[in-house]
Design a protein around this motif. Sequence first.
Motif, PDB file in Angstrom:
ATOM      1  N   VAL A 256     -25.602 -28.246 -32.541  1.00 54.78           N
ATOM      2  CA  VAL A 256     -25.589 -27.444 -31.318  1.00 54.78           C
ATOM      3  C   VAL A 256     -26.303 -26.128 -31.588  1.00 54.78           C
ATOM      4  O   VAL A 256     -26.252 -25.586 -32.692  1.00 54.78           O
ATOM      5  N   SER A 257     -26.985 -25.627 -30.570  1.00 53.46           N
ATOM      6  CA  SER A 257     -27.679 -24.347 -30.723  1.00 53.46           C
ATOM      7  C   SER A 257     -27.414 -23.476 -29.511  1.00 53.46           C
ATOM      8  O   SER A 257     -26.318 -22.920 -29.380  1.00 53.46           O
ATOM      9  N   ASP A 258     -28.369 -23.368 -28.578  1.00 56.96           N
ATOM     10  CA  ASP A 258     -28.165 -22.466 -27.444  1.00 56.96           C
ATOM     11  C   ASP A 258     -27.008 -22.906 -26.545  1.00 56.96           C
ATOM     12  O   ASP A 258     -26.339 -22.082 -25.932  1.00 56.96           O
ATOM     13  N   GLY A 259     -26.750 -24.213 -26.480  1.00 54.28           N
ATOM     14  CA  GLY A 259     -25.602 -24.682 -25.701  1.00 54.28           C
ATOM     15  C   GLY A 259     -24.291 -24.149 -26.216  1.00 54.28           C
ATOM     16  O   GLY A 259     -23.330 -23.964 -25.465  1.00 54.28           O
ATOM     17  N   TYR A 260     -24.248 -23.873 -27.519  1.00 52.95           N
ATOM     18  CA  TYR A 260     -23.048 -23.317 -28.151  1.00 52.95           C
ATOM     19  C   TYR A 260     -22.762 -21.922 -27.612  1.00 52.95           C
ATOM     20  O   TYR A 260     -21.602 -21.524 -27.463  1.00 52.95           O
ATOM     21  N   VAL A 261     -23.825 -21.184 -27.290  1.00 49.64           N
ATOM     22  CA  VAL A 261     -23.669 -19.822 -26.779  1.00 49.64           C
ATOM     23  C   VAL A 261     -23.185 -19.830 -25.333  1.00 49.64           C
ATOM     24  O   VAL A 261     -22.268 -19.100 -24.962  1.00 49.64           O
TER      25      VAL A 261
END
Length: 585
Positions: A256-261
């Motif tokens: 996960v990347s930007d979805g995590y934010v």
Amino acid sequence: MPDWSYHGIFRPLLTKLSPMISREFIHRGMNTIASLPFGFGAHIINFLGREESSHFLKLEKHGLEFKNRVGLSGKIDPLQTGTRAFTNLGFGFLEIGPITLNPTEQFTKPIVNDESQVIHFPKNAESIGLEKTFKKLHKLKKKQPIFARLVGTENELLKMIQQLDNFVDGYIIETNRTEILHNTQKPVFYAGEVINFPKQACSGIVLEKKQDSSLVEEIINLRKTGFHGTIITSGGVSEPEHALKLLDAGADFIMVSDGYVFSGPGLTKRINEALVDRLNIDPPPQPGWFSYWLFGLFIMIGGILAFIFSITSVILPYDEYFLEMKRETIWVFNERIMQFMAHDRMTLAGTMISGGIVYMQLARHGVRRGMRWAKQAIDAAAITGFLGIFAFIGYGYFDWLHLVLWLVLLPVYIYGFQKTKGIRGTPSSKNRKNDRVFKKGIFGQLSFVLLGFSFVLGGIVISIIGVTSIFVSTDLAYLCMPPEMMEAFNENLLPVIAHDRAGFGSALLSVGLLVLMMSLWGVQQGQKWVWWTYLIGGLPAFYAGIYIHFAIGYTTFIHLLPAYIALGLFVIGLILTYQFFRKQD
């Protein structure tokens, strides 16, 4: 940082700051907590977020053991300020980097688009450098595999591998030059263009989400070509449904990347709970659960008896024996003393009835199904309740009825505790999307968490008052009499009242822990029984606590304000979580 605090408290404030400042504030703050000595920080993080993974999600690949298939992209933490915290947040693995041989002089601020929920990360690799990365890894206590993303020339990659090889479990590289693979026994994953992928040389590939690209199609196409190696995806996941589609298409792991934010730190937990839900596990009843259920039943019966006494005789024969005085004498001296004692005893009764119901529900729907969190909630509250008996004798008066109840409850609890020692089940959830029901549920959970904290704090404060000053100013105003006058009337009267106060405080603290831990750990979509536990379990305590004040005329607003606030949180939580707990898809 669980979703209820992230979305309900921190994110609204942090969006006012620049992305880099807010990111570092969160990561450094979490890292500070995680770095507390004696593992205390890890326990705090686990208490608030409960990020454990089901043992059914474990897998072995490339000689490594993964707790689950969900990892964190290094893009989220390029400065590596939160790595220690992330090891405690339930990830199956972590990516750190990108790592370059030399540090970047100036970092580019990420561009956050809240409307489209996309973060534009820097195109060129920006890194704290090999030396700082090495120092951080040297201090890090690993709890899951760590993959290092390396960027540089062939010679630079060789130098970085040589220094990092003892501290990481694999590498992610962006070059198809395979000569470097002979310098490590660790798995190496390619993160460049698929067309240049050296399939035979690498352990697998990392597919990264690009604008207007479909990771699902890329995975399917790659599998159609006959590729059987490991596929890791990076990005493209902002809700559990996205992760499930990628795994169903053939991905082995997801990062996960930007979805995590945008979705919140609870995204990892939600994905894992969705994976457990799809396994459709129906475990046999856990031995010992019925003993915990009986424990709750006996507490509820004790509360019902206490309620009956509070609206009839108020004080019992052994109270009169200790006071060396009949209740009628106290009524004649100051009827408000008896009413005040009825007020304390009825609020205790309501709290006991509510607590008994919650214990029974946790045993029946949680412990019976092997839920470890339910057992731990019962244990923490029960042990606190047992220890609370020492607060009863703070002023020299011991209630024999409490001792009898204590002696009845103790063997029942010990039997249940012993029989459930090996319990290790984790929750499942029907949640798949970041829809309106989910978002309302987060704020409903926040209301219940605040309610639990308020009960715990109230129980501590009331217990302390009970064994120290006994009364607050509004109590004395209602009684129209100072403690000295009551003591002069009967020197044993104050110890009895103190016993009642400390007893209620101890019970409120114990039940508060139940509510708090159920709110922190037991809020999963589709678990209707949790909502009913809040409703049915909460009504007796609120009814008894508020009704008795109006019945005896003790309606001072400031005194009842905590009860009004708690009732408001209770109602808000019920309303906001109603659909969330009932929704099955």
